[in-house]
Design an enzyme around this catalytic site. Structure first.
Site, PDB file in Angstrom:
ATOM      1  N   ASP A  46      16.548  15.865  20.333  1.00 16.18           N
ATOM      2  CA  ASP A  46      15.459  16.820  20.519  1.00 16.18           C
ATOM      3  C   ASP A  46      14.382  16.270  21.453  1.00 16.18           C
ATOM      4  OD1 ASP A  46      16.510  18.815  18.725  1.00 16.18           O
ATOM      5  OD2 ASP A  46      15.939  17.509  17.082  1.00 16.18           O
ATOM      6  N   GLU A  71      15.046  22.978  12.056  1.00 16.44           N
ATOM      7  CA  GLU A  71      14.092  22.152  11.316  1.00 16.44           C
ATOM      8  C   GLU A  71      12.875  22.959  10.880  1.00 16.44           C
ATOM      9  OE1 GLU A  71      15.089  18.020  13.784  1.00 16.44           O
ATOM     10  OE2 GLU A  71      13.304  19.192  14.240  1.00 16.44           O
TER      11      GLU A  71
END
Length: 254
Positions: A38, A138
């Site tokens: 990420d 997330e």
């Protein structure tokens, strides 16, 4: 999963980063580079949007491990300015003042919040925006530290599921060794995202997309994916329990 034109996704995100930096009259962005996919993808997109001179990477390890090497690889491959700060003395100093020994999850939260303090200190000093690295998987499940890695000025990946971030990373040339390794928040030795979440990202994203975006019934989702309904309910519970993490503090109305 939904079908996206990933070339278009890259263009949209890079335009978004440029626009927000221009609006804020900032000198660029600062990103916490963890060695994971990420933060690597965010850094690669930021360089595409702004050029390497306007991107600062902070590597902030508590442990010295392979993630640190991968974070250095991201910075060197992009040619961005990079600072490495060992957060162990800072975190240990916090812990020494608590009056108790935190468990590993609480210690991980202290690490995440320490990193965000350092990111904002550099942002304030150099007139930069903090780019967050959270993805939609997330964000929806609450798999982030409130006021830690969940805090940022803008989060370019926030509307991409984890499996979609992998697609973008492949397209823009993130190093293969980072794409292929198991995702981890690096909060303690041996920790992995999927172990902690209790579900694989591939299944999680399929359920989240149907549950949150398509608003399908749990029974329909379970049947469509060929999984027990308990798996769908497990994901639904993750979303419900973490609602408070996705909003600013609320108070009573008068």
């Amino acid at each position: 999963m939904r079908s996206l034109d990933y070339n278009s996704v890259v263009e949209i995100i890079t335009a978004f980063i440029r626009e927000k930096v221009d609006e804020a009259r900032a000198e660029g962005v600062v990103i916490g580079i963890s060695g994971g996919i990420d933060s690597a993808t965010t850094a690669y997109l930021a360089v595409r949007a702004l050029g390497k001179e306007k991107v600062l990477g902070l590597i902030m390890p508590y442990y010295q491990n392979r993630d640190v090497e991968d974070a250095r690889l991201v910075c060197s491959s992009l040619g961005i300015e990079c600072r490495e700060i060992n957060i162990k003395p800072i975190v240990d100093s916090f812990v020494s003042q608590l009056g108790f020994q935190p468990d590993k999850r609480s210690l991980g939260n202290i690490m995440a919040r320490t990193r965000m303090v350092l990111l904002y200190a550099h942002a304030n000093e150099r007139n930069l925006l903090v780019l967050g690295t959270s993805n939609r998987s997330e964000f929806l499940t609450g798999y982030f530290t409130k006021w830690g890695d969940g805090a940022s000025d803008y989060a370019p990946l926030i509307n991409l599921y984890k499996t979609e971030v992998w697609e973008v990373a492949e397209l823009i040339g993130v190093p293969e060794r980072i794409i292929e390794k198991k995702p981890t928040a690096g909060l303690w030795e041996g920790q992995t995202d999927e172990d902690e979440l209790g579900i694989s990202y591939s299944l999680l994203d399929e359920i989240l997309w149907r549950l949150v975006d398509l608003l399908k019934d749990k029974e329909e989702i379970a049947e469509e994916l060929g999984v027990p309904i308990e798996r769908v309910e497990y994901v639904e519970n993750l979303v419900k329990r973490s609602e408070h993490k996705r909003r600013l503090p609320l108070g009573p109305s008068f």
